[in-house]
Design a protein around this motif. Structure first.
Motif, PDB file in Angstrom:
ATOM      1  N   LEU A  31       1.506   1.204  -8.402  1.00 57.81           N
ATOM      2  CA  LEU A  31       1.990   1.893  -7.205  1.00 57.81           C
ATOM      3  C   LEU A  31       2.227   3.376  -7.480  1.00 57.81           C
ATOM      4  O   LEU A  31       1.913   4.228  -6.646  1.00 57.81           O
ATOM      5  N   GLU A  32       2.763   3.692  -8.640  1.00 57.66           N
ATOM      6  CA  GLU A  32       3.076   5.086  -8.968  1.00 57.66           C
ATOM      7  C   GLU A  32       1.834   5.926  -9.222  1.00 57.66           C
ATOM      8  O   GLU A  32       1.764   7.075  -8.780  1.00 57.66           O
ATOM      9  N   LYS A  33       0.850   5.375  -9.945  1.00 61.80           N
ATOM     10  CA  LYS A  33      -0.251   6.196 -10.447  1.00 61.80           C
ATOM     11  C   LYS A  33      -1.619   5.921  -9.835  1.00 61.80           C
ATOM     12  O   LYS A  33      -2.476   6.797  -9.845  1.00 61.80           O
TER      13      LYS A  33
ATOM     14  N   PRO B 169      -3.160   5.196  -3.883  1.00 59.20           N
ATOM     15  CA  PRO B 169      -2.905   6.447  -3.159  1.00 59.20           C
ATOM     16  C   PRO B 169      -1.804   6.278  -2.111  1.00 59.20           C
ATOM     17  O   PRO B 169      -1.716   5.253  -1.446  1.00 59.20           O
ATOM     18  N   ARG B 170      -0.980   7.295  -1.984  1.00 63.58           N
ATOM     19  CA  ARG B 170       0.085   7.257  -0.966  1.00 63.58           C
ATOM     20  C   ARG B 170      -0.490   7.125   0.440  1.00 63.58           C
ATOM     21  O   ARG B 170       0.153   6.608   1.332  1.00 63.58           O
ATOM     22  N   SER B 171      -1.695   7.615   0.618  1.00 66.23           N
ATOM     23  CA  SER B 171      -2.319   7.608   1.940  1.00 66.23           C
ATOM     24  C   SER B 171      -3.156   6.346   2.191  1.00 66.23           C
ATOM     25  O   SER B 171      -4.015   6.349   3.055  1.00 66.23           O
ATOM     26  N   HIS B 172      -2.882   5.281   1.431  1.00 66.10           N
ATOM     27  CA  HIS B 172      -3.672   4.052   1.611  1.00 66.10           C
ATOM     28  C   HIS B 172      -3.536   3.524   3.034  1.00 66.10           C
ATOM     29  O   HIS B 172      -2.490   3.667   3.655  1.00 66.10           O
TER      30      HIS B 172
ATOM     31  N   SER C  65       9.938   2.273  -1.839  1.00 62.99           N
ATOM     32  CA  SER C  65       9.789   3.737  -1.780  1.00 62.99           C
ATOM     33  C   SER C  65       8.380   4.169  -2.182  1.00 62.99           C
ATOM     34  O   SER C  65       7.954   5.278  -1.862  1.00 62.99           O
ATOM     35  N   LEU C  66       7.645   3.303  -2.882  1.00 62.36           N
ATOM     36  CA  LEU C  66       6.287   3.613  -3.330  1.00 62.36           C
ATOM     37  C   LEU C  66       5.218   3.089  -2.366  1.00 62.36           C
ATOM     38  O   LEU C  66       4.033   3.105  -2.683  1.00 62.36           O
ATOM     39  N   GLY C  67       5.631   2.617  -1.196  1.00 68.22           N
ATOM     40  CA  GLY C  67       4.663   2.246  -0.172  1.00 68.22           C
ATOM     41  C   GLY C  67       4.465   0.774   0.078  1.00 68.22           C
ATOM     42  O   GLY C  67       3.570   0.386   0.829  1.00 68.22           O
TER      43      GLY C  67
END
Length: 104
Positions: free
Chosen positions: A66-68, A71-74, A95-97
């Protein structure tokens, strides 16, 4: 529209059970792997609508993915699976999506 699902779980038996269950409800499991290294490749190359992600994995754990690597925009939804329900881990994952959390 058929929901396309990817499964990342270190337990092959559980992953196959989940796959069988989902297919009864007209969902299609398009990818499945059992460790964080293979998950990186799967996430980068497969097209899916839902990611079922175990937090405890060999090589790279779910939080590390999740961190690396996710993608945040998944555009897909993420449901995390874990045998551990510690509040701090749940909060970090959310918090990581992560969209939802299921305790095994």
């Amino acid at each position: 529209m058929v929901l396309k699902v990817a499964i990342v779980d270190d337990s092959r038996e559980l992953a196959l059970s989940i796959k069988s269950y989902l297919e009864q409800y007209d969902m299609k499991v398009v990818a499945m792997c059992h460790n964080g290294k293979d998950a990186v490749h799967m996430i980068e190359t497969c097209d899916f609508d839902l990611l079922l992600l175990d937090l405890i994995l060999p090589y790279i754990d779910g939080i590390g993915l999740l961190e690396k690597y996710i993608p945040r925009s998944h555009e897909y939804k993420i449901i995390c699976l874990s045998a551990f329900g510690k509040d701090s881990i749940l909060r970090e994952a959310m918090s990581l999506g992560v969209d939802y959390f299921i305790l095994k």
